[in-house]
Design a protein around this motif. Structure first.
Motif, PDB file in Angstrom:
ATOM      1  N   GLU A 137       1.154  -0.821  -0.212  1.00  0.00           N
ATOM      2  CA  GLU A 137       0.026  -0.116  -0.103  1.00  0.00           C
ATOM      3  C   GLU A 137       0.853   0.870  -0.059  1.00  0.00           C
ATOM      4  O   GLU A 137       0.458   1.961  -0.806  1.00  0.00           O
ATOM      5  N   PHE A 138       1.685   1.022   0.811  1.00  0.00           N
ATOM      6  CA  PHE A 138       2.440   2.199   0.540  1.00  0.00           C
ATOM      7  C   PHE A 138       3.159   2.333  -0.975  1.00  0.00           C
ATOM      8  O   PHE A 138       3.392   4.278  -1.095  1.00  0.00           O
ATOM      9  N   ALA A 139       3.612   1.620  -1.189  1.00  0.00           N
ATOM     10  CA  ALA A 139       4.484   1.292  -2.678  1.00  0.00           C
ATOM     11  C   ALA A 139       3.044   2.643  -3.328  1.00  0.00           C
ATOM     12  O   ALA A 139       4.076   3.465  -4.666  1.00  0.00           O
ATOM     13  N   MET A 140       2.173   1.691  -2.942  1.00  0.00           N
ATOM     14  CA  MET A 140       1.176   2.098  -4.026  1.00  0.00           C
ATOM     15  C   MET A 140       0.507   3.844  -4.136  1.00  0.00           C
ATOM     16  O   MET A 140       0.680   4.645  -4.845  1.00  0.00           O
ATOM     17  N   LEU A 141       0.796   3.815  -2.922  1.00  0.00           N
ATOM     18  CA  LEU A 141       0.647   5.839  -2.737  1.00  0.00           C
ATOM     19  C   LEU A 141       1.515   6.452  -2.978  1.00  0.00           C
ATOM     20  O   LEU A 141       1.311   8.081  -2.893  1.00  0.00           O
ATOM     21  N   LYS A 142       2.721   5.920  -2.696  1.00  0.00           N
ATOM     22  CA  LYS A 142       3.742   6.793  -3.127  1.00  0.00           C
ATOM     23  C   LYS A 142       4.051   7.196  -4.434  1.00  0.00           C
ATOM     24  O   LYS A 142       3.830   8.144  -4.806  1.00  0.00           O
ATOM     25  N   GLN A 143       3.065   6.309  -5.689  1.00  0.00           N
ATOM     26  CA  GLN A 143       2.655   6.331  -6.975  1.00  0.00           C
ATOM     27  C   GLN A 143       1.752   7.492  -7.185  1.00  0.00           C
ATOM     28  O   GLN A 143       1.480   8.109  -7.932  1.00  0.00           O
ATOM     29  N   TYR A 144       1.157   7.713  -6.336  1.00  0.00           N
ATOM     30  CA  TYR A 144      -0.436   8.421  -6.278  1.00  0.00           C
ATOM     31  C   TYR A 144       0.157   9.973  -5.911  1.00  0.00           C
ATOM     32  O   TYR A 144       0.126  10.909  -6.699  1.00  0.00           O
ATOM     33  N   GLY A 145       1.647   9.981  -4.506  1.00  0.00           N
ATOM     34  CA  GLY A 145       1.945  10.879  -4.362  1.00  0.00           C
ATOM     35  C   GLY A 145       3.369  11.350  -4.506  1.00  0.00           C
ATOM     36  O   GLY A 145       3.653  11.051  -3.100  1.00  0.00           O
TER      37      GLY A 145
END
Length: 1801
Positions: A874-882
């Motif tokens: 989830e962290f990796a994915m959020l990093k891509q969003y933000g």
């Protein structure tokens, strides 16, 4: 046939020739007329002569109809037959409109036809019709009059004839008066209603009929018939059978709740016995009356008893048929029949049966069907039944019913017509539907069932258990008599009757068809498929007496392991054998249990599901069995009880997970993980979804999983909470595979029609539009069905045939067929081979208010649970969003949401927060970075602001993870800084290096290997950690804190850190805790065995810790300090030094080499400081003189020389005039083992200087710098920051340690030097803190464990940070004071922080370094968001026509008056291109000091004080008033609040769930046939013809007739109020927790008395049924509830010792089960003190499961040792809980409630 009379007894009847002889029934007369039947016929004839209408009433079965038909045949009367159902409307009885050539006109229906033509109207099933339909006939029955829709008026014969005397017939016709024939009669057939289900008769209607009770034929008449049916069967066997049947129909058996035995079917049974005399009667009885499947335990026992009584229990002796040996089709005159040979033991029996049109197939050869003994036997038995009657297969879903039925059809060469039944199916859907011809005329189209009957096919009625009883009743005449009357007047007759009629009337087939009479093909058969009825449930008891008469029943026995293995190995040949074995072992162990929760798991591991798993394992053998099981059961979304039961059952299989690589496409091949598939090339590119998708490992795993199943040809079902990315995953999946899709979203009002076709009217003709489903089937697209759980399950059920057999019938008569079976039939849509369904659904259960799609159809699809991504993913994915959002913020979000989700799983909160919400927060932060996190998270949580409990949970959780929701930028609470005193040079240290031997000693060394014992294997236990971020509401030095799980006798001895790991040692008993980085678990090792008390001989051992370094990272040395001390400064270099106080040698332990080097000294030691690796500062005892020991770097090397000892002399600074400033010699607390960097040194001394140095801390100074020490030999200057008073100088009593201070130094100096931050930090007791300087006069200082004194040499400040008191107090505080003189121990953490552990085991991490603090403060402020207090201005920018000319500064107004706009003055607040605040295009902002700044937002938002006060007073007043009403003192109220407050959250969440369930139960249904509402698609044609009641609307559905009343659920809570509860309450608060639990039950169930009837009973040494709450007298208010709690408390205080848990449980289960209720629950609360009283656990387990109707649960309060845990292992899974922490009791109770009681409420 002219005239003639019929005589029955003495009554004669004049015959009239029939006008339409083809409507007279034929071949209904029995060969031998039993006397009773003759009596009935005589009575009917009497009534007929009187001109009265009759009502034949009696038990279900074909007898009443056959008597009526026999009467008509005798008297040669024409018949109009109508079977009533709940869909019958008045148009079906009176007149229906049809359109011919564009005009609508009326067609008479049965009642009108019968009245005008003088026929007899037979109304069957009066109890099925809805209430207000039949009164239409009232006047027709009474006065023989009726007003018709088309304006005609029916008039009784006598009155008509009277009128004819006065008027001509033409006049009467002009008046539209029609004569009712005097021969018109009505015969009604019905069931007696209170006993059977249905509508009671309307009194006015009832009074118009004469009734006759037609009971089963009397015993001897029946015997006659049976003897004739089976001449070869022994006489006594027949009479035994009949006696058995009669017994079961008696009044007594009805009182037991047994359904009637189908006596009329005995003839078919006897015909089978006639051919198979060796067959077991008991098995035949099972076929007629499947009591094993439909009755509960008592019922089964009763039936077995009756069987034994009549000696029919012969299943053991008589063998069932083993298999079908051969099927031989016959030819010639016998065509359409086949000879079947069955093998029974070693005999072969042959007989003839009807067969289908295709050539039959040999039994041994059948591809795709794996025969096993069980199935072969079943097929043989079905052949026997096929001889005489239609049959019904009962079996759980996915056990192979359809497969068996297909195999049966293949054996006999039948064509199959599958018909999927669904719940709101109407009689029209079953028989005939209306449609429009191309010219707009309305016509009727026969349903598949009717055409199958004419063509002689085998009809599979799939899902008989779903469809409404009344609808099926329409078929009863077809099933019993093979006759059918359709809506358009067509009649279907049994073939022999058809032949007789044809011959009597000498008509050809064409002429018969013109009169719309058709034969039913003799070979036509029905096989119904159904799931077993749920015993004891009110809703799913579909096997009613009526249905029992229709079929012979065969139950699919579950396969045994061996057979299931054979099937799996044949169907999925390459499956790893071990996997199959594990799977079947698991499945069969689940199927055997009686526990309903486990049973439901077993149902999701049906044979079908097992085959699917194995097909997949054979393709991907590396996969884990457990993974497959979890997928099949959707374990992620099971209620917690079921999940734990599954885990327990699974523990026999091993699981490991493997990681998956993301997908990539190359050369037209898509690869996901280890699976690849060629990319599809579609015709329609626009239908391929394209979606923003950020890859993350977890979704890749799901997609790889999906792809595996997709390649196996499965249809997929994705289940998950909202917002976890189901749609994204599906779209991404299709995008990667390049597949076009059709999208269907289901909702509450989805009907079967809307799923398949949308009818619409164009130019008066009905046109059907294809729905996305049909389009996808035609074009081979992927159909994505979203929100499948929102549609009623009965609607989605029609997907089953589509998935399973690839067939489906559409509303316009077309049918979808799979590509295999294309014969050139008309109206066919061939399913495209690429068509697939992907279904998305939310998880079942609260708070999703959907239907349980998974439960109904889960096993047809391959299921995938989609979950929120794991934290890393989830962290990796959020990093891509933000990408620009700081990592720390993302980490906090991920952690906080992770915890909220865990709470949702446990049921603490109801809403499952998902990734979708986090992604939205991150998107916002990405776009508006200056807005604080604390504000943005409110976008998600503002939904919950009005729910107090929920809000508290949220805020504490968010604060725990450091999301400062509700904090203000101004709330920065850092400690107050005080200035340091001047830095003075206080003297010199001189190391005497001279050649003088007196001053320089050589110290000999010797080396020895060390003696290593071990290894000892110790258990490492993981404990969950609750990390709390301390900077939630305000910003302080403290960063985080958490509690380590120590028992209250443990004493914290020492803490040390290495990189990011923290190690804590405790003694009494000795144990070690390790916390790594940010992990959420603490590992604990109990070292009691390694450090027993006896060795040390001292009662109070003390342990120090040292963490080793590379290559021994993660290794820790523990040292028990008795007389030896350990120096650990260089532990990270893997060596340690030990010395004895007052001893004269040093032991250096080299851990890597495994040697000890001992150095002998000429002096006695007091302390040793390792100031460098090769230079040590020694302090002599008594004299406090200091020595410096130098040693070669490598000990043990030969050329090393020896260690040299140099004395150090301390010389004070001479201040001139021969005076010296006194320099007292004191022992330092701490000396750094490394030097300050030169910048730090220069800042501290206030002069530029580069030199070796050490920081020393002692009692008299804040910090002392020794410049040049230890490397330079010249005199080293000593600079010191002196204190006013030395530490420890103040005498006084200590809060904790009582008494005065302990003499003698404490074992820990509690002083740390942070060289990077240039700080000395020490923990000091309150007495040494200048409180007056820190706190203002009127503030009382907080109670603290200690203060951290931070001396900052950069800022020249000292500050005192209070360390909060610990939660618990140890009884050993006095001992504590030997460890440390404060209540905490500390160690450095990183470069600018320290970690402290207080005596309660609370670990806190502090940030003291200034740079770190500033950085954190900025981050914190940005998380809150800048509230700059500016008012928000709304600006509309108009282009003013003036271009923005080049920017300029503007004139400066000498008066500096405020300017707004005007484009002229500098420093305005608006304007276009001059500099100023706000405006467009000025060069820079310029503020000339005008007040743009308004009142700050906070002041505005604050509520005036007096308003708050008024509100408070109002609340208090109301509270006192309420207390007065219930006469409760305030003290009592406070006491009650203590219990009630503790469980408020649980009560709240339970009540939310109860409410929503109540709402779901009240959900409105579609009411059909309404005169207003929304247009009902099914009635569009009726609308064209101009009918009125073609609408449907939502309304409260009356409960189904005769459906049992919902009874409340019965709960008994059995609480332990024995003495041990009171005795141990002090230890773990168990009594209070039980009281809280009782309080929770009472509060949660308040006002739900109609749903839950509960009582609360105590058990103790005094007895096992101490009444606390009676179910009849439930406490209504707080006072009464408090009384219950007080009773509990008092009882346990004064009762005898002893334990009655067992008897209490037994008694409770017995008592509760006697009461009437939907479900029974017993929950036992007990402390597991069973062993002490010699009660065996398995005995207890037996009691818990003693009654299958009572769900019993036990909650044990974690007791002495691991008693409770051991107990739980012996008790059945999911039925027992251990609450080690008593705080869990209310939560466990809540879990039990939610997962069982409410599942079906």
């Amino acid at each position: 046939l002219i005239g003639g009379t019929v005589k029955i007894g003495e009554i004669s009847f004049q015959l009239k020739p029939p006008r339409n002889p083809e409507l007279v029934p034929v071949n209904h007369m029995m060969d031998t007329m039993p006397q009773t039947v003759a009596q009935h016929l005589r009575w009917i004839m009497q009534k007929d002569l009187l001109g009265q209408d009759v009502f034949l009433i009696g038990p279900p079965g074909p007898l009443r109809r056959s008597i009526a038909m026999q009467y008509l045949e005798l008297t040669k009367r024409e018949v109009e037959y109508v079977a009533l159902s709940r869909d019958t409307t008045e148009t079906d009885l009176k007149q229906r409109r049809e359109i011919r050539a564009g005009t609508a006109f009326y067609v008479d229906q049965c009642a009108v036809r019968a009245a005008t033509q003088g026929r007899i109207l037979i109304l069957e099933g009066l109890e099925k019709a809805e209430r207000n339909v039949l009164p239409v006939l009232n006047n027709l029955l009474e006065n023989r009059e009726m007003q018709l829709e088309d304006g005609r008026f029916l008039m009784a014969a006598q009155r008509y004839d009277k009128l004819l005397e006065e008027h001509t017939k033409e006049e009467l016709d002009a008046w539209k008066i029609v004569r009712v024939s005097e021969d018109f009669r009505v015969i009604a057939l019905g069931l007696p209603v209170p006993r059977y289900t249905g509508n009671p008769l309307d009194p006015p209607l009832r009074s118009r009929f004469q009734a006759r009770d037609i009971y089963y034929l009397p015993f001897k008449d029946q015997l006659e018939i049976l003897y004739n049916a089976g001449p070869a069967v022994s006489v006594e066997r027949v009479s035994q059978l009949l006696s058995f049947a009669t017994t079961l129909c008696s009044q007594e058996s009805t009182n037991l709740g047994l359904p009637d035995f189908p006596v009329d079917n005995l003839t078919s049974a006897v015909r089978i016995l006639d051919l198979f005399p060796m067959m077991s009667t008991q098995q035949l009885v099972q076929r007629l009356y499947p009591y094993e499947a439909m009755l509960g335990k008592e019922g089964r026992a009763a039936v077995d008893g009756v069987l034994r009584r009549f000696e029919l229990l012969d299943a053991a002796q008589c063998p069932p048929p083993n298999e079908v040996v051969s099927v031989e089709p016959l030819s010639g005159p016998q065509e359409g029949r086949a000879t079947i040979t069955l093998r029974i033991l070693d005999r072969h029996v042959s007989f003839q049966v009807l067969a289908g049109r295709r050539p039959p197939r040999a039994p041994s050869y059948s591809p795709g069907f794996v025969s096993t003994p069980t199935h072969a036997r079943l097929l043989a038995e079905m052949m026997q039944s096929h001889l005489v009657k239609d049959m019904c297969l009962i079996g759980a879903k996915g056990c192979g019913k359809s497969v068996i039925a297909k195999e049966f059809a293949n054996l006999l060469g039948y064509n199959i017509e599958p018909i999927m039944l669904y719940q709101d199916m109407t009689a029209r859907d079953l028989l005939q539907q209306r449609y429009t011809l191309p010219n707009g005329d309305t016509a009727w189209r026969a349903s598949p069932l009717v055409s199958a009957a004419q063509e002689g096919k085998l009809v599979l009625l799939d899902g008989v258990h779903r469809v409404n009883l009344g609808t099926l009743a329409v078929l009863s005449r077809l099933i019993h008599d093979r006759e059918l009357a359709l809506y358009d007047g067509t009649r279907l007759l049994r073939s022999d009757r058809y032949q007789t009629l044809k011959e009597e009337l000498q008509l050809s087939d064409e002429e018969m068809q013109q009169r719309s009479i058709f034969p039913i093909h003799p070979a036509f058969r029905i096989i119904a498929l159904a799931e077993p009825p749920v015993v004891g449930s009110s809703s799913q008891q579909w096997l009613s007496p009526e249905i029992i008469t229709m079929f012979l029943f065969h139950t699919m026995k579950p396969l045994d392991v061996a057979e299931e293995t054979t099937i799996i190995q044949a169907m999925a040949p390459n499956t790893p054998a071990e996997a199959v074995q594990q799977l079947l072992h698991l499945t069969h162990s689940l199927r055997k249990t009686s526990d309903p929760t486990v049973q439901s798991l077993a149902s999701s591991l049906s044979t079908r599901q097992l085959l699917r798993i194995c097909r997949r394992l054979s393709r991907h053998p590396e996969e884990k069995v457990a993974h497959a099981v979890h997928k099949a059961c959707l374990s992620r979304f099971l209620p917690s009880l079921a999940r734990s039961a599954l885990q327990k059952s699974l523990s026999t299989c091993g699981i490991e997970d493997d990681l998956v690589l993301p997908g990539q496409i190359k050369d037209g091949v898509l690869t996901l993980g280890q699976v690849s598939v060629p990319v599809y090339s579609p015709d329609e590119k626009m239908k391929v979804p394209d979606v923003l998708f950020y890859d993350n490992a977890q979704h890749m795993i799901v997609m790889e999983d999906m792809l595996k199943d997709f390649l196996l040809g499965e249809h997929l079902l994705l289940v998950g909470n909202q917002g976890v990315g189901k749609n994204k995953i599906v779209d991404r999946f299709l995008h990667l595979m390049n597949r076009p899709r059709e999208y269907l979203q289901l909702h509450r009002d989805t009907t079967v029609q809307t799923l398949t076709l949308q009818p619409s009217v164009r130019n008066g003709i009905i046109v059907y539009e294809d729905s996305p489903l049909v389009k996808a089937v035609k074009m081979g697209y992927i159909l994505v069905i979203d929100e499948a759980d929102k549609a009623p399950t009965n609607v989605t059920c029609i997907l089953k045939t589509l998935v399973e057999s690839g067939e489906m019938i559409l509303a316009d008569g077309r049918r979808i067929v799979s590509s295999m079976t294309t014969t050139g039939r008309p109206n066919i849509i061939v399913m495209h081979p690429d068509f697939r369904m992907l279904v998305l659904a939310n998880r079942p259960g609260f708070p999703f208010l959907g239907n349980d799609f998974f439960g109904a159809l889960g096993d047809i699809f391959s299921c995938h649970a989609v979950d929120n991504p794991k934290p890393q993913a989830e962290f990796a994915m959020l990093k891509q969003y933000g990408p620009d959002v700081p990592d720390a913020v993302l980490q906090k979000l991920v952690a906080a949401f992770g915890e909220l989700r865990a709470m949702a799983d446990q049921g603490t909160i109801t809403y499952p927060y998902s990734t979708r919400e986090v992604v939205n927060i991150v998107k916002h932060l990405q776009k508006f970075p200056e807005e604080g996190l604390a504000n943005v998270v409110r976008n998600v949580f503002d939904f919950d602001t009005y729910n107090k409990e929920m809000r508290e949970i949220l805020i504490t959780t968010l604060h725990k993870h450091g999301i400062p929701i509700g904090a203000k930028p101004s709330s920065v609470n850092l400690a107050k800084e005080l200035p340091l005193p001047e830095c003075r040079m206080t003297g010199y240290w001189t190391t005497n290096q001279g050649g003088n031997a007196r001053r320089k000693f050589l110290c000999p060394t010797e080396s020895n290997p060390i003696d290593v014992k071990g290894p000892v294997y110790l258990r490492v236990q993981g404990y969950p950690l609750e990390r709390h971020e301390a900077r939630a509401l305000s910003f302080t030095e403290q960063q985080t804190h958490w509690q380590i799980p120590i028992s209250e006798v443990n004493i914290i001895c020492d803490v040390t850190t290495a990189n990011d790991a923290i190690y804590v040692a405790t003694c009494n008993p000795v144990s070690l805790f390790a916390i790594k980085g940010r992990s959420a678990t603490a590992h604990c090792i109990d070292l009691y065995d390694v450090f027993p008390r006896s060795i040390s001989g001292i009662g109070q051992p003390l342990v120090t810790l040292a963490a080793l370094g590379n290559p021994l990272d993660g290794h820790v040395v523990l040292h028990e300090e008795q007389s030896f001390k350990m120096c650990r400064e260089f532990a990270h270099k893997n060596w340690l030094l030990f010395y004895k106080e007052d001893g004269n040698q040093l032991d250096v332990l080299d851990v890597l080499e495994g040697k000890v080097h001992t150095i002998s000294l000429p002096i006695n030691l007091k302390q040793v400081f390792l100031v460098a690796e090769d230079r040590w500062l020694l302090i002599e005892s008594k004299t406090e003189r200091k020595f410096l020991l130098t040693k070669p770097m490598h000990m043990g090397a030969e050329d090393s020389g020896v260690c040299q000892l140099h004395t150090i002399s301390e010389d004070p600074v001479s201040t001139g005039f021969g005076m010296t400033s006194g320099m007292e010699v004191s022992a330092p607390h701490d000396i750094s083992s490394d030097q300050l960097s030169s910048e730090n040194l220069s800042t501290a001394l206030g002069q530029k200087i580069v030199s070796p140095n050490r920081v020393l801390a002692d009692a008299s100074s804040f910090a002392t710098l020794i410049v040049g020490f230890p490397d330079l030999l010249s005199p080293n200057e000593v600079y010191s920051f002196r204190r006013k008073t030395s530490l420890g100088a103040v005498k006084g009593t200590d809060v904790f340690f009582g008494g005065a201070r302990h003499a003698g130094p404490a074992k820990r100096s509690n002083c740390v030097t942070l060289l990077g931050a240039n700080q000395v930090v020490r923990a000091i007791p309150t007495l040494d803190v200048p409180l007056a300087d820190i706190y203002p006069k009127d503030v009382t200082p907080p109670m603290t464990a200690a203060y951290l004194e931070v001396t900052d040499l950069n800022a020249k400040k000292v500050k005192y940070i209070p360390v909060p008191r610990s939660q618990s107090l140890s009884p050993y505080t006095a001992w504590m004071s030997k460890v440390s003189n404060t209540y905490v121990v500390l160690a450095p953490m990183g470069s600018g922080g320290i970690v402290t552990v207080d005596m309660g085991g609370c670990v806190r991490i502090w940030e003291t370094g200034l740079d770190n603090l500033q950085r954190s403060l900025l981050e914190w402020k940005s998380m809150i968001g800048a509230e700059d207090g500016r008012p928000v201005q709304i600006t509309v920018e108009r282009d003013s026509g003036l271009d923005v000319s080049s920017p300029r500064h503007g004139k400066v107004d000498p008066k500096n008056a405020p300017h707004v706009g005007g484009n002229q003055w500098a420093g305005g607040t608006g304007g276009r291109d001059t500099a100023g605040l706000g405006g467009m295009g000025g060069p820079y902002r310029l503020d000339a000091g005008h007040n743009v700044y308004q009142v700050s937002q906070m002041e505005k938002d604050a509520v005036p004080e007096e308003v708050k006060k008024a509100a408070r007073e109002m609340a208090e007043k109301a509270f006192k008033q309420r207390l007065k009403e219930i006469q409760m003192s305030e003290y009592d109220a406070a006491t009650y609040e203590r219990f009630s407050g503790a469980v408020r959250r649980q009560v709240q969440s339970l009540r939310v769930i109860l409410d929503s369930l109540q709402a779901k139960g009240k959900e409105r249904q579609w009411l059909k046939n309404q005169a207003l509402g929304e247009l009902d698609d099914a009635k569009i044609i009726d609308g064209l013809t101009g009918e009125k009641s073609i609408y449907k609307r939502r309304g409260e559905l009356e409960p189904e007739l005769g459906s049992p009343q919902q009874k409340p659920k019965r709960l008994r809570l059995l609480v332990d109020v024995s003495g041990s509860m009171y005795r141990f309450n002090g230890v773990d608060g168990r009594l209070e927790r039980s009281m809280e639990a009782v309080c929770m039950v009472m509060e949660a169930l308040e006002n739900y008395e109609h749903k839950f009837k509960y009582d609360i009973v105590g058990h103790s040494g005094d007895g096992f049924d101490i009444e606390l709450v009676k179910s009849s007298k439930i406490p209504k208010n707080d006072k009464e509830r408090l009384k219950v709690l007080k009773t509990m408390h008092a009882h346990s205080q004064f009762c005898m010792s002893g334990d009655y848990t067992l008897e209490g449980t037994e008694h409770a289960i017995k008592e509760v089960s006697h009461e009437e209720a939907d479900e029974h629950f017993v929950i036992v609360l007990s402390d597991a003190n069973l062993e002490r009283y010699g009660i065996r656990p398995d005995r207890f387990a037996q009691v818990l499961t003693s009654n299958s109707q009572v769900n019993a649960f036990a909650i044990f309060i974690g007791s002495l040792g691991d008693q409770a845990n051991r107990l739980q292992k012996t008790l059945p899974a999911g039925r027992s809980f251990v609450a080690m922490d008593t705080r869990q009791i209310p939560q466990i109770l809540q879990q039990i409630f939610t997962s069982t009681m409410l599942s079906s409420a």
